[in-house]
Motif scaffolding. Sequence first.
Motif, PDB file in Angstrom:
ATOM      1  N   ILE A  39       0.969  -1.062  -0.166  1.00  0.00           N
ATOM      2  CA  ILE A  39       0.103   0.005  -0.020  1.00  0.00           C
ATOM      3  C   ILE A  39       0.977   1.098  -0.001  1.00  0.00           C
ATOM      4  CG2 ILE A  39      -1.853   1.144   1.306  1.00  0.00           C
ATOM      5  CD1 ILE A  39      -2.517  -1.508   2.649  1.00  0.00           C
ATOM      6  N   PHE A  40       0.702   2.276  -0.887  1.00  0.00           N
ATOM      7  CA  PHE A  40       1.238   3.515  -0.834  1.00  0.00           C
ATOM      8  C   PHE A  40       0.233   4.559  -0.938  1.00  0.00           C
ATOM      9  CE2 PHE A  40       0.831   2.639  -5.357  1.00  0.00           C
ATOM     10  CZ  PHE A  40       0.705   3.880  -5.848  1.00  0.00           C
ATOM     11  N   GLN A  41       0.832   5.719  -0.197  1.00  0.00           N
ATOM     12  CA  GLN A  41      -0.183   7.048   0.023  1.00  0.00           C
ATOM     13  C   GLN A  41       0.296   7.992  -1.269  1.00  0.00           C
ATOM     14  OE1 GLN A  41      -0.152   8.586   3.738  1.00  0.00           O
ATOM     15  NE2 GLN A  41      -1.725   9.971   3.438  1.00  0.00           N
ATOM     16  N   HIS A  42      -0.705   8.705  -1.619  1.00  0.00           N
ATOM     17  CA  HIS A  42      -0.191   9.709  -2.530  1.00  0.00           C
ATOM     18  C   HIS A  42      -1.481  10.796  -2.288  1.00  0.00           C
ATOM     19  CE1 HIS A  42       1.078  11.835  -6.118  1.00  0.00           C
ATOM     20  NE2 HIS A  42      -0.136  12.001  -6.566  1.00  0.00           N
ATOM     21  N   GLU A  43      -0.746  11.908  -1.840  1.00  0.00           N
ATOM     22  CA  GLU A  43      -2.004  13.227  -1.771  1.00  0.00           C
ATOM     23  C   GLU A  43      -3.312  12.825  -0.981  1.00  0.00           C
ATOM     24  OE1 GLU A  43      -2.210  15.248  -5.343  1.00  0.00           O
ATOM     25  OE2 GLU A  43      -0.356  15.756  -5.454  1.00  0.00           O
ATOM     26  N   GLY A  44      -3.160  11.985   0.065  1.00  0.00           N
ATOM     27  CA  GLY A  44      -4.122  11.793   0.956  1.00  0.00           C
ATOM     28  C   GLY A  44      -5.239  10.579   0.303  1.00  0.00           C
ATOM     29  N   PRO A 103     -13.253  -4.312 -25.444  1.00  0.00           N
ATOM     30  CA  PRO A 103     -13.663  -3.123 -26.217  1.00  0.00           C
ATOM     31  C   PRO A 103     -12.551  -1.691 -26.063  1.00  0.00           C
ATOM     32  CG  PRO A 103     -14.872  -3.345 -24.123  1.00  0.00           C
ATOM     33  CD  PRO A 103     -13.904  -4.566 -24.386  1.00  0.00           C
ATOM     34  N   TYR A 104     -11.803  -2.002 -25.255  1.00  0.00           N
ATOM     35  CA  TYR A 104     -10.769  -0.818 -25.036  1.00  0.00           C
ATOM     36  C   TYR A 104      -9.305  -1.568 -24.557  1.00  0.00           C
ATOM     37  CZ  TYR A 104     -15.177   1.486 -24.223  1.00  0.00           C
ATOM     38  OH  TYR A 104     -16.537   2.143 -24.680  1.00  0.00           O
ATOM     39  N   GLU A 105      -8.394  -0.643 -24.737  1.00  0.00           N
ATOM     40  CA  GLU A 105      -7.183  -1.080 -24.213  1.00  0.00           C
ATOM     41  C   GLU A 105      -6.858  -1.410 -22.762  1.00  0.00           C
ATOM     42  OE1 GLU A 105      -4.381   1.283 -27.441  1.00  0.00           O
ATOM     43  OE2 GLU A 105      -4.395   2.163 -25.563  1.00  0.00           O
ATOM     44  N   SER A 106      -6.242  -2.277 -22.529  1.00  0.00           N
ATOM     45  CA  SER A 106      -6.109  -2.648 -20.851  1.00  0.00           C
ATOM     46  C   SER A 106      -5.200  -1.795 -20.486  1.00  0.00           C
ATOM     47  CB  SER A 106      -5.719  -4.051 -20.743  1.00  0.00           C
ATOM     48  OG  SER A 106      -5.473  -4.333 -19.366  1.00  0.00           O
ATOM     49  N   SER A 107      -5.127  -1.383 -19.115  1.00  0.00           N
ATOM     50  CA  SER A 107      -4.109  -0.732 -18.266  1.00  0.00           C
ATOM     51  C   SER A 107      -3.197  -1.917 -17.503  1.00  0.00           C
ATOM     52  CB  SER A 107      -4.640   0.345 -17.182  1.00  0.00           C
ATOM     53  OG  SER A 107      -5.246   1.428 -17.914  1.00  0.00           O
ATOM     54  N   GLN A 108      -3.713  -3.260 -17.621  1.00  0.00           N
ATOM     55  CA  GLN A 108      -2.968  -4.151 -16.970  1.00  0.00           C
ATOM     56  C   GLN A 108      -2.879  -4.262 -15.571  1.00  0.00           C
ATOM     57  OE1 GLN A 108      -2.238  -6.784 -18.874  1.00  0.00           O
ATOM     58  NE2 GLN A 108      -2.097  -5.701 -20.624  1.00  0.00           N
ATOM     59  N   MET A 109      -3.948  -3.290 -14.841  1.00  0.00           N
ATOM     60  CA  MET A 109      -3.843  -3.533 -13.487  1.00  0.00           C
ATOM     61  C   MET A 109      -5.199  -3.147 -12.723  1.00  0.00           C
ATOM     62  SD  MET A 109      -2.227   0.309 -12.401  1.00  0.00           S
ATOM     63  CE  MET A 109      -0.761   0.333 -13.580  1.00  0.00           C
ATOM     64  N   THR A 110      -5.303  -3.916 -11.588  1.00  0.00           N
ATOM     65  CA  THR A 110      -6.610  -3.581 -10.693  1.00  0.00           C
ATOM     66  C   THR A 110      -5.784  -2.758  -9.629  1.00  0.00           C
ATOM     67  OG1 THR A 110      -6.399  -5.736  -9.745  1.00  0.00           O
ATOM     68  CG2 THR A 110      -7.863  -5.161 -11.798  1.00  0.00           C
ATOM     69  N   VAL A 111      -6.835  -1.821  -8.961  1.00  0.00           N
ATOM     70  CA  VAL A 111      -6.268  -1.105  -8.017  1.00  0.00           C
ATOM     71  C   VAL A 111      -7.306  -0.769  -6.896  1.00  0.00           C
ATOM     72  CG1 VAL A 111      -5.314   1.172  -7.409  1.00  0.00           C
ATOM     73  CG2 VAL A 111      -4.889   0.149  -9.546  1.00  0.00           C
ATOM     74  N   LEU A 112      -7.257  -0.967  -5.834  1.00  0.00           N
ATOM     75  CA  LEU A 112      -8.136  -0.468  -4.799  1.00  0.00           C
ATOM     76  C   LEU A 112      -7.590   1.112  -4.203  1.00  0.00           C
ATOM     77  CD1 LEU A 112      -9.046  -3.648  -2.717  1.00  0.00           C
ATOM     78  CD2 LEU A 112     -10.329  -2.394  -4.402  1.00  0.00           C
ATOM     79  N   ILE A 113      -8.660   1.870  -3.814  1.00  0.00           N
ATOM     80  CA  ILE A 113      -8.321   3.232  -3.544  1.00  0.00           C
ATOM     81  C   ILE A 113      -9.044   3.482  -2.200  1.00  0.00           C
ATOM     82  CG2 ILE A 113      -8.242   5.626  -3.900  1.00  0.00           C
ATOM     83  CD1 ILE A 113      -8.198   4.862  -6.996  1.00  0.00           C
ATOM     84  N   ALA A 114      -8.538   4.027  -1.289  1.00  0.00           N
ATOM     85  CA  ALA A 114      -9.110   4.416   0.115  1.00  0.00           C
ATOM     86  C   ALA A 114      -8.707   5.928   0.268  1.00  0.00           C
ATOM     87  CB  ALA A 114      -8.641   3.496   1.083  1.00  0.00           C
ATOM     88  N   ASN A 115      -9.779   6.714   0.293  1.00  0.00           N
ATOM     89  CA  ASN A 115      -9.471   8.109   0.828  1.00  0.00           C
ATOM     90  C   ASN A 115     -10.907   8.776   1.719  1.00  0.00           C
ATOM     91  OD1 ASN A 115     -11.584   8.942  -1.081  1.00  0.00           O
ATOM     92  ND2 ASN A 115      -9.974   8.888  -2.807  1.00  0.00           N
ATOM     93  N   ALA A 116     -10.771   9.861   1.889  1.00  0.00           N
ATOM     94  CA  ALA A 116     -11.747  10.448   2.813  1.00  0.00           C
ATOM     95  C   ALA A 116     -13.005  10.461   1.996  1.00  0.00           C
ATOM     96  CB  ALA A 116     -11.280  11.986   3.191  1.00  0.00           C
ATOM     97  N   HIS A 117     -13.042  10.135   0.817  1.00  0.00           N
ATOM     98  CA  HIS A 117     -14.242  10.311  -0.100  1.00  0.00           C
ATOM     99  C   HIS A 117     -15.025   8.946  -0.117  1.00  0.00           C
ATOM    100  CE1 HIS A 117     -13.430  14.498  -1.121  1.00  0.00           C
ATOM    101  NE2 HIS A 117     -12.123  14.018  -1.366  1.00  0.00           N
ATOM    102  N   GLY A 118     -14.387   7.891   0.225  1.00  0.00           N
ATOM    103  CA  GLY A 118     -14.851   6.436  -0.011  1.00  0.00           C
ATOM    104  C   GLY A 118     -13.817   5.295  -0.113  1.00  0.00           C
ATOM    105  N   ILE A 119     -14.348   4.282  -0.591  1.00  0.00           N
ATOM    106  CA  ILE A 119     -13.493   3.181  -1.176  1.00  0.00           C
ATOM    107  C   ILE A 119     -13.853   2.828  -2.612  1.00  0.00           C
ATOM    108  CG2 ILE A 119     -12.985   2.264   1.151  1.00  0.00           C
ATOM    109  CD1 ILE A 119     -15.260   0.455   0.777  1.00  0.00           C
TER     110      ILE A 119
END
Length: 189
Positions: A39-44, A103-119
Motif C-alpha cells: 500500500i502506498f499513499q499519494h496526496e491523501g 472493447p478498450y485497451e487494458s491498463s493491465q492492473m487492478t487497484v483499490l483506493i481508499a480516501n476520505a471520500h470512500g472506497i
Amino acid sequence: MTTVVVVHKDGQIAIAADSQSTFGDMRLGAVDDVRWNKIFQHEGNYFAICGSAAHDLVLQSALKKIKNLDFSSRAAIFESFRKLHAKLKEDFYLKPEEEEDDPYESSQMTVLIANAHGIFGVYSLREVYEFQRFWAMGSGRDFAIGAMHALYDQLDAEGLAKVGIEAGCAFDVSSSLPMSVYQLVKQSS
C-alpha cells in the motif's frame, strides 16, 4: 497474486494488504523483502495494486508526473485513470493488449483506493466502482470477502480489513502475513 481489501463502516475506512510477492512458483515473503508493504499513499489517497509487481513503482512514478489528478468520486477517478493510461503507454511502455475482443485497451492492473471520500476499485479497462461496505481484489479475494461478510456486524472497519487479509493468507497460496493496514475517517457528505 495477492490479497488486498478496503472497508467502510461507521464513518471509518480501512485498507489492508498481505506482504507476499510471487514469481511463478517462487514466493518472496516479508522476511526477505525490504519493501513488502503493498500500500502506498499519494496526496491523501491510499493505493493497493494487483497484478505485476512492476505496477507499484510505475504507478507511483506516474502519479507524481501528472498534476491535478482527482480521486474524490467515481467519475473523477475514471478521468484520472484515463489520463494515467496515456502516460503509462507513453512513458512506461505499457503493453495494453489483453483479450482480442476487449472493447478498450487494458491498463493491465487492478487497484483499490481508499480516501476520505470512500472506497473504490479500478479494473484493467478503467472500470471504476465505489463500494458501500467492503471489497477485495487479488487471488485471495474470495476468502477475504467471505470473512468480511460473515463478520461485518461484529467488527469495526480495521478489524474487518484485518480478518479479510487473515482469511486470504490462510487459504490462498499466493498471500501471506504480515499485513499492512491503514485507517482514515470518511468525510461527511
